[in-house]
Design an enzyme around this catalytic site. Structure first.
Site, short mmCIF file in Angstrom:
data_model
loop_
_atom_site.label_atom_id
_atom_site.label_comp_id
_atom_site.label_asym_id
_atom_site.label_seq_id
_atom_site.Cartn_x
_atom_site.Cartn_y
_atom_site.Cartn_z
N ARG A 112 9.45 -11.77 -2.36
CA ARG A 112 9.25 -12.28 -1.00
C ARG A 112 7.80 -12.21 -0.56
O ARG A 112 7.23 -13.17 -0.04
CB ARG A 112 10.13 -11.50 -0.02
CG ARG A 112 11.61 -11.70 -0.26
CD ARG A 112 12.42 -10.81 0.67
NE ARG A 112 13.84 -10.85 0.35
CZ ARG A 112 14.42 -10.01 -0.50
NH1 ARG A 112 13.73 -9.10 -1.13
NH2 ARG A 112 15.73 -10.10 -0.74
N ILE A 113 7.17 -11.04 -0.76
CA ILE A 113 5.80 -10.86 -0.27
C ILE A 113 4.79 -11.55 -1.19
O ILE A 113 3.91 -12.29 -0.74
CB ILE A 113 5.47 -9.36 -0.11
CG1 ILE A 113 6.43 -8.72 0.92
CG2 ILE A 113 4.02 -9.14 0.29
CD1 ILE A 113 6.40 -7.21 0.99
N THR A 136 -0.92 -3.64 -1.88
CA THR A 136 -0.13 -3.42 -0.66
C THR A 136 1.31 -3.09 -1.06
O THR A 136 2.21 -3.21 -0.25
CB THR A 136 -0.13 -4.66 0.27
OG1 THR A 136 0.26 -5.80 -0.49
CG2 THR A 136 -1.47 -4.90 0.92
N SER A 137 1.52 -2.70 -2.35
CA SER A 137 2.90 -2.46 -2.80
C SER A 137 3.26 -0.98 -2.64
O SER A 137 3.74 -0.56 -1.57
CB SER A 137 3.10 -2.96 -4.22
OG SER A 137 2.29 -2.24 -5.14
N ASP A 141 -3.90 -0.64 0.67
CA ASP A 141 -3.12 -0.23 1.84
C ASP A 141 -2.23 0.95 1.48
O ASP A 141 -1.72 1.64 2.36
CB ASP A 141 -2.26 -1.41 2.31
CG ASP A 141 -1.52 -1.10 3.60
OD1 ASP A 141 -2.17 -0.61 4.54
OD2 ASP A 141 -0.29 -1.31 3.66
N GLU A 163 -0.71 9.39 -0.41
CA GLU A 163 -1.11 8.91 0.93
C GLU A 163 -0.44 9.70 2.05
O GLU A 163 -0.98 9.82 3.15
CB GLU A 163 -0.78 7.42 1.08
CG GLU A 163 0.71 7.13 1.05
CD GLU A 163 1.07 5.65 1.03
OE1 GLU A 163 0.28 4.84 0.54
OE2 GLU A 163 2.18 5.32 1.48
N HIS A 183 -1.29 2.33 5.01
CA HIS A 183 0.08 1.79 4.81
C HIS A 183 0.54 1.07 6.08
O HIS A 183 1.60 1.37 6.63
CB HIS A 183 1.05 2.92 4.43
CG HIS A 183 2.30 2.40 3.76
ND1 HIS A 183 2.94 3.06 2.75
CD2 HIS A 183 3.02 1.28 3.95
CE1 HIS A 183 4.00 2.38 2.35
NE2 HIS A 183 4.07 1.28 3.08
P1 NAD Z 1 10.91 -8.33 -3.74
O1 NAD Z 1 12.02 -7.54 -4.30
O2 NAD Z 1 11.22 -9.57 -2.97
O3 NAD Z 1 9.89 -8.73 -4.91
C1 NAD Z 1 9.48 -7.85 -5.93
C2 NAD Z 1 9.19 -8.68 -7.18
O4 NAD Z 1 8.67 -7.79 -8.18
C3 NAD Z 1 10.44 -9.34 -7.77
O5 NAD Z 1 10.22 -10.71 -7.95
C4 NAD Z 1 10.66 -8.60 -9.10
O6 NAD Z 1 11.19 -9.44 -10.12
C5 NAD Z 1 9.24 -8.17 -9.43
N1 NAD Z 1 9.20 -7.04 -10.36
C6 NAD Z 1 9.91 -5.89 -10.33
N2 NAD Z 1 9.59 -5.08 -11.36
C7 NAD Z 1 8.62 -5.74 -12.05
C8 NAD Z 1 7.85 -5.45 -13.21
N3 NAD Z 1 8.03 -4.30 -13.89
N4 NAD Z 1 6.96 -6.36 -13.63
C9 NAD Z 1 6.79 -7.53 -12.97
N5 NAD Z 1 7.47 -7.88 -11.87
C10 NAD Z 1 8.37 -6.99 -11.41
O7 NAD Z 1 10.06 -7.31 -2.86
P2 NAD Z 1 9.03 -7.67 -1.69
O8 NAD Z 1 9.75 -7.82 -0.41
O9 NAD Z 1 8.13 -8.76 -2.15
O10 NAD Z 1 8.23 -6.27 -1.59
C11 NAD Z 1 7.47 -5.80 -2.68
C12 NAD Z 1 7.04 -4.38 -2.40
O11 NAD Z 1 6.09 -4.35 -1.35
C13 NAD Z 1 8.17 -3.46 -1.87
O12 NAD Z 1 8.97 -2.97 -2.92
C14 NAD Z 1 7.39 -2.36 -1.19
O13 NAD Z 1 7.14 -1.33 -2.11
C15 NAD Z 1 6.09 -3.04 -0.78
N6 NAD Z 1 5.94 -3.15 0.70
C16 NAD Z 1 4.82 -2.64 1.28
C17 NAD Z 1 4.65 -2.75 2.65
C18 NAD Z 1 3.40 -2.24 3.33
O14 NAD Z 1 3.38 -2.09 4.55
N7 NAD Z 1 2.34 -1.98 2.59
C19 NAD Z 1 5.66 -3.31 3.44
C20 NAD Z 1 6.79 -3.83 2.81
C21 NAD Z 1 6.92 -3.75 1.43
#
Ligand code: NAD
Length: 333
Positions: free
Chosen positions: A153-154, A231-232, A257, A262, A296
């Site tokens: 999604r992100i 930002t993950s 982030d 942290e 974060h």
């Molecule tokens: P999502 O589940 O929609 O997308 C994650 C993607 O990563 C998926 O397409 C998945 O196939 C891929 N993936 C998983 N393991 C993998 C690997 N080993 N190699 C390659 N690709 C891989 O999640 P999202 O909504 O996009 O969010 C991603 C992350 O962002 C969250 O898990 C969270 O940790 C982080 N996040 C951070 C903040 C912030 O404020 N900084 C806020 C929300 C989410």
């Protein structure tokens, strides 16, 4: 009376949940404090609503006597021991999609800041140095390749912003997003992405497969002068390897982030004398004009906060009515 405990809330959250969760069958306990600070006082909780700083490890979970439901007001859930919850029949939910664009826009802001060398410019202006020195010479976006690791999604929202800015976009994910591919994103191997990108942005969840995905070996594959954005989750990057190569001049910019340990800074532990080697390395790097560290906070927009509160209300209502089918898209186990 059902014992509902909410942790790590802002003043505004407390006001919102107090106004919206009234009922004679609810004993609602709303805390600004995090889990560590109030643990011994909340062990009767039946429903626990937490945030990413509240670490629900097996050791902590074992202490609860009546816990049947955990809701985290976040996308990521690596702070909760899901295996333990599964074994004990504790239901767990999260909010998979409160506002992917909020996080993607923070990532974009960090990228533009670093590409246009705004940290250096700001530093010079503060010294009343208004010269156009060579060190401020930036690059046009259309001349750059961005590599997006994780196109869920992100990551896909961020990739789309980059496409609109006429950047070349490479992507790596375990599964290919065909729509994104049609829109112009090129999927590659991780190795090729690392070698070819001028900017690398991380959007994978934290799990055993992504632990230190960015380590000494992967950093070596990157171009000299690369910009890395995270930002993950902090533990996707090996801080020690990052610090070492940063000091050797590998990166032209770092936008973080999230980073390992942290919590020490977010929970104000540093002011009380708590620290770690990784935190000290991050703080040292934050002094450089080409490093942007944020607390974060990528999710923190009005729209995202509103959605988090609305979804959380829905979860509590589903729990109270015993109708988990109404929130099945949010349930992890
Ligand atoms: P999502 O589940 O929609 O997308 C994650 C993607 O990563 C998926 O397409 C998945 O196939 C891929 N993936 C998983 N393991 C993998 C690997 N080993 N190699 C390659 N690709 C891989 O999640 P999202 O909504 O996009 O969010 C991603 C992350 O962002 C969250 O898990 C969270 O940790 C982080 N996040 C951070 C903040 C912030 O404020 N900084 C806020 C929300 C989410």
């Amino acid at each position: 009376m059902r014992e509902l405990v909410f942790l790590s809330l802002s003043e505004e959250d407390i006001k919102f949940y107090r106004e919206n969760l009234k009922g004679k069958d609810i004993n609602l306990r709303l805390f600004k404090e995090n889990l560590e600070e109030v643990l011994e006082d909340i062990l009767d909780a039946e429903f626990l609503c937490v945030f990413v700083v509240d670490k629900l490890t097996e050791r902590v979970l074992e202490k609860f006597k009546n816990l049947s439901y955990i809701h985290t007001r976040s996308v990521g859930f690596d702070h909760i021991d899901l295996q333990y919850c599964k074994r004990k029949g504790i239901k767990v939910s999260h909010i998979p999609s409160y506002s992917p664009s909020a996080i993607a826009q923070h990532t974009l802001s960090m990228m533009l800041y670093l590409i246009r060398k705004l940290g250096y410019i700001e530093e010079n202006v503060k010294k009343i140095d208004f010269s156009h020195s060579k060190s401020l010479l930036a690059k046009n976006l259309e001349d750059l390749t961005v590599g997006v690791i994780g196109t869920g999604r992100i990551g896909s929202a961020f990739a789309r912003y980059c496409l609109k800015l006429n950047m070349k976009v490479l992507a790596y994910d375990l599964k290919v997003n065909e729509e994104l591919k049609r829109e112009g994103v090129t999927y590659t191997s991780l190795e090729e992405l690392l070698k070819e990108s001028d900017v690398i942005s991380l959007h994978v969840p934290y799990n055993p497969s992504t632990h230190h995905l960015i380590d000494e070996k992967s950093i070596k594959l990157m171009k000299d002068g690369v910009i890395l954005l995270n930002t993950s989750r902090g533990k996707v990057v090996d801080t020690d390897a990052l610090y070492k190569s940063f000091k050797e001049g590998k990166f032209s910019g770092l936008g973080l982030d999230v980073f390992e340990d942290e919590e020490i800074l977010i929970l104000k532990g540093y002011a009380k004398g708590r620290s770690s080697d990784k935190v000290l390395k991050i703080l040292e790097m934050s002094e450089y004009p080409n490093v942007l560290i944020t607390p974060h906070i990528a999710y923190f927009t009005e729209s995202a906060v509103k959605k988090i509160r609305e979804v959380t209300l829905k979860v509590v209502k589903g729990f109270m009515k015993g109708k988990l089918s109404e929130i099945k898209d949010l349930i992890l186990c």
